[in-house]
Write a protein that holds these residues in place. Structure first.
Motif, short mmCIF file in Angstrom:
data_model
loop_
_atom_site.label_atom_id
_atom_site.label_comp_id
_atom_site.label_asym_id
_atom_site.label_seq_id
_atom_site.Cartn_x
_atom_site.Cartn_y
_atom_site.Cartn_z
N ARG A 1 42.62 38.31 46.89
CA ARG A 1 43.35 37.66 45.03
C ARG A 1 43.58 39.90 45.09
N ALA A 2 44.97 39.40 44.19
CA ALA A 2 44.74 40.87 43.22
C ALA A 2 43.94 41.24 41.92
N LEU A 3 43.69 41.93 41.88
CA LEU A 3 43.25 41.77 40.27
C LEU A 3 44.21 41.88 39.71
N ALA A 4 44.26 41.86 38.17
CA ALA A 4 44.37 41.99 37.12
C ALA A 4 44.42 42.47 36.59
N PRO A 5 45.54 43.76 35.28
CA PRO A 5 45.52 44.96 35.28
C PRO A 5 43.53 44.53 33.88
N GLY A 6 43.70 43.12 33.80
CA GLY A 6 43.06 42.97 32.20
C GLY A 6 41.06 42.80 33.13
N GLU A 7 41.32 43.19 34.95
CA GLU A 7 39.87 43.40 35.31
C GLU A 7 39.57 44.92 35.48
N PHE A 8 39.98 45.23 35.16
CA PHE A 8 39.93 47.44 35.19
C PHE A 8 39.07 47.41 33.96
N SER A 9 38.25 48.39 33.47
CA SER A 9 37.25 48.73 33.06
C SER A 9 37.91 51.10 33.25
#
Length: 80
Positions: free
Chosen positions: A63-71
């Motif tokens: 699955r693709a990561l959502a923008p909010g899953e990045f830090s």
């Protein structure tokens, strides 16, 4: 599915998808904004690094990561 490592092959697939769709449509499809500081350069072209990494994740991890899953990045790094 978990967040995990991505491969060069998956990054190239994400770049190909980006090129096929165009930047605006690609970012909209995956809900990413334009890169502010860090870009990926491939064959002389610049790509939004988090968007490419997030989409590459789907090829390796399901699955693709959502923008909010990045830090990370400058804003979240402690002063040093």
């Amino acid at each position: 599915m978990r967040r995990g490592a991505i491969t060069r092959e998956s990054v190239l697939k994400a770049i190909a998808e980006h090129n096929k769709m165009g930047r605006e449509a690609f970012l909209e499809e995956y809900h990413f904004g334009k890169a502010r500081s860090y870009v990926l350069v491939h064959d002389g072209e610049e790509y939004d690094s988090k968007a490419i990494a997030g989409v590459a994740h789907k090829w390796d991890q399901g699955r693709a990561l959502a923008p909010g899953e990045f830090s990370g990045g400058r804003i979240t790094q402690p002063p040093g």
